[in-house]
Design an enzyme around this catalytic site. Structure first.
Site, PDB file in Angstrom:
ATOM      1  N   HIS A  52      -8.509  11.731   3.188  1.00  0.00           N
ATOM      2  CA  HIS A  52      -9.169  10.740   3.035  1.00  0.00           C
ATOM      3  C   HIS A  52     -10.244  10.670   1.405  1.00  0.00           C
ATOM      4  CE1 HIS A  52     -11.512   6.392   2.749  1.00  0.00           C
ATOM      5  NE2 HIS A  52     -10.418   5.674   1.514  1.00  0.00           N
ATOM      6  N   HIS A  58     -14.049   6.043  -6.631  1.00  0.00           N
ATOM      7  CA  HIS A  58     -13.078   5.078  -5.356  1.00  0.00           C
ATOM      8  C   HIS A  58     -13.646   3.488  -6.353  1.00  0.00           C
ATOM      9  CE1 HIS A  58     -13.479   1.994  -2.197  1.00  0.00           C
ATOM     10  NE2 HIS A  58     -12.603   2.441  -1.638  1.00  0.00           N
ATOM     11  N   ASP A  76      -8.342   8.019  -5.814  1.00  0.00           N
ATOM     12  CA  ASP A  76      -8.119   6.582  -6.197  1.00  0.00           C
ATOM     13  C   ASP A  76      -8.548   6.820  -7.307  1.00  0.00           C
ATOM     14  OD1 ASP A  76      -8.671   4.833  -3.602  1.00  0.00           O
ATOM     15  OD2 ASP A  76     -10.116   6.547  -3.437  1.00  0.00           O
ATOM     16  N   GLU A  80      -3.739   6.511  -5.510  1.00  0.00           N
ATOM     17  CA  GLU A  80      -3.813   5.403  -4.577  1.00  0.00           C
ATOM     18  C   GLU A  80      -3.975   4.512  -6.556  1.00  0.00           C
ATOM     19  OE1 GLU A  80      -7.207   3.626  -2.391  1.00  0.00           O
ATOM     20  OE2 GLU A  80      -6.274   1.320  -3.189  1.00  0.00           O
ATOM     21  N   GLU A 121      -5.600  12.197  -0.517  1.00  0.00           N
ATOM     22  CA  GLU A 121      -5.484  10.560  -0.530  1.00  0.00           C
ATOM     23  C   GLU A 121      -6.630  10.562  -1.945  1.00  0.00           C
ATOM     24  OE1 GLU A 121      -6.460   6.452  -0.801  1.00  0.00           O
ATOM     25  OE2 GLU A 121      -7.903   7.978  -0.554  1.00  0.00           O
TER      26      GLU A 121
HETATM   27  O1  G3P Z   1      -5.605   5.329   1.313  1.00  0.00           O
HETATM   28  C1  G3P Z   1      -6.347   4.310   1.777  1.00  0.00           C
HETATM   29  C2  G3P Z   1      -7.960   4.178   1.823  1.00  0.00           C
HETATM   30  O2  G3P Z   1      -7.896   4.934   0.920  1.00  0.00           O
HETATM   31  C3  G3P Z   1      -7.532   2.515   1.312  1.00  0.00           C
HETATM   32  O3  G3P Z   1      -8.811   2.342   1.384  1.00  0.00           O
HETATM   33  O4  G3P Z   1     -11.000   1.462   0.305  1.00  0.00           O
HETATM   34  O5  G3P Z   1     -10.078   3.641   1.162  1.00  0.00           O
HETATM   35  O6  G3P Z   1      -8.967   3.023  -0.948  1.00  0.00           O
HETATM   36  P1  G3P Z   1      -9.927   3.031   0.739  1.00  0.00           P
HETATM   37 CA    CA Z   2      -8.248   5.168  -1.635  1.00  0.00          CA
END
Ligand code: G3P
Ligand code: CA
Length: 321
Positions: free
Chosen positions: A48, A90, A77, A158, A75
């Protein structure tokens, strides 16, 4: 198409601003072909924001921290700068994870969208986490993709806050295409694009139908068929999850005709990892993905923490490099 609200606090749907905070459980008989818990493969561990328990989130160091631990999926952002560069970050503001307030004291609230790529390149995105990471930059998406090419890792990308960046889906797809991430091999097993924004996920599916997509949130069971038209995954927070909900998701086929998958987040301890693995989730997104991997490998007979058998490897391995 009209969709009812989803459970994710930050989820969004076209024309809707009210969010319902609980999935609607619907009782249904298990699918006849549903695998028994002991027969299931272990869920895919996903790092993450990179392995963000060990290195500053959304940096190349966090990618490396995942790679060093044998984690194949990361993962991240993605957002867009004032001059149109895609960067890995993020928060919508740069304040929490960089030294932007020191370098640009007059630029509050330090939104990503208000800074150029050259300005963001000056920032230190590592010191806030640990002085050991001083000078770690905010990566552009291009740099991030090239780095993953080197480590041979896979990407759960994401689209963060898509409502702030109209048309970002096309920008992301263009970048992915230029970097070779939309070829058959990547699309088949190395790339998933997800968002809390249903419109954004739908746009990705429309613009690049071959790409695997995920919706972040916990839509009401009755609405799942609508999401399945443009998504391959429903990705809820683990606190909103139940075995029955996972069963209901799996009972449907996603945008590519395969059973809808569930990647849940953010699970950072072994006991919770075993609990959600026993529910049958397909992936677990974690700041400490090695902990999740070790807790669920060859699992998962029950939610008590008792392993159900020998290690059989994980789906990340099965999904390609
Ligand atoms: O991948 C799921 C997660 O990343 C969603 O929440 O706020 O960490 O982007 P966040
Ligand atoms: Ca995320």
């Amino acid at each position: 198409m009209s969709l009812r609200p989803a459970a994710a606090v930050t989820g969004s749907l076209a024309g809707l601003c009210v969010l319902v905070l609980a999935a609607v459980p619907v009782q249904a008989a298990p699918r006849a072909d549903a695998p028994r818990a002991a027969d299931r493969e272990a869920p895919v561990p996903v790092a993450h924001r990179g392995a963000s328990a060990y290195a500053p989130e959304n940096t190349l160091a966090a990618v490396d921290a995942a790679h060093e631990r044998g984690i194949r999926w990361v993962e991240n952002d993605v957002q867009r700068t004032r001059d149109g560069e895609l960067v890995v970050m993020h928060d919508a503001t740069l304040a929490r994870t960089t030294n932007v307030e020191q370098l640009f004291p007059d630029r509050a609230p330090w939104n990503v969208a208000d800074f150029t790529a050259d300005e963001i390149a000056l920032l230190d995105a590592g010191s806030w986490f640990d002085p050991l990471y001083a000078g770690e930059p905010v990566p552009t998406l291009e740099e991030y993709l090239r780095h993953l090419h080197g480590t041979r890792q896979n990407l759960l990308l994401e689209i963060k806050r898509p409502e702030l960046y109209p048309g970002i889906e096309a920008d992301i797809l263009r970048e992915l295409r230029e970097e070779g991430w939309l070829d058959r091999r990547h699309v088949r097993s190395k790339l998933i694009i997800q968002s809390f924004g249903a419109d954004s996920v739908r746009a990705v599916h429309q613009q690049a139908p071959a790409v695997k997509t995920g919706f972040l949130g916990t839509p009401a069971v009755g609405d799942l068929p609508e999401y399945a038209r443009f998504a391959d995954q429903i990705n809820p927070t683990h606190t909103s999850l139940s075995e029955e909900y996972v069963r209901q998701v799996h009972a449907l086929k996603g945008a590519h005709g395969k059973p809808l998958e569930v990647f849940t987040w953010t699970v950072n301890d072994a006991a919770t990892a075993r609990r959600v693995a026993a529910m049958g989730v397909d992936g677990i997104i974690s700041n400490a993905p090695d902990v999740v991997r070790d807790a669920t490998r060859g699992d998962t007979g029950d939610s008590t923490g008792n392993s159900a058998g020998d290690s059989t490897g994980d789906r990340a391995r099965a999904a390609g490099d």
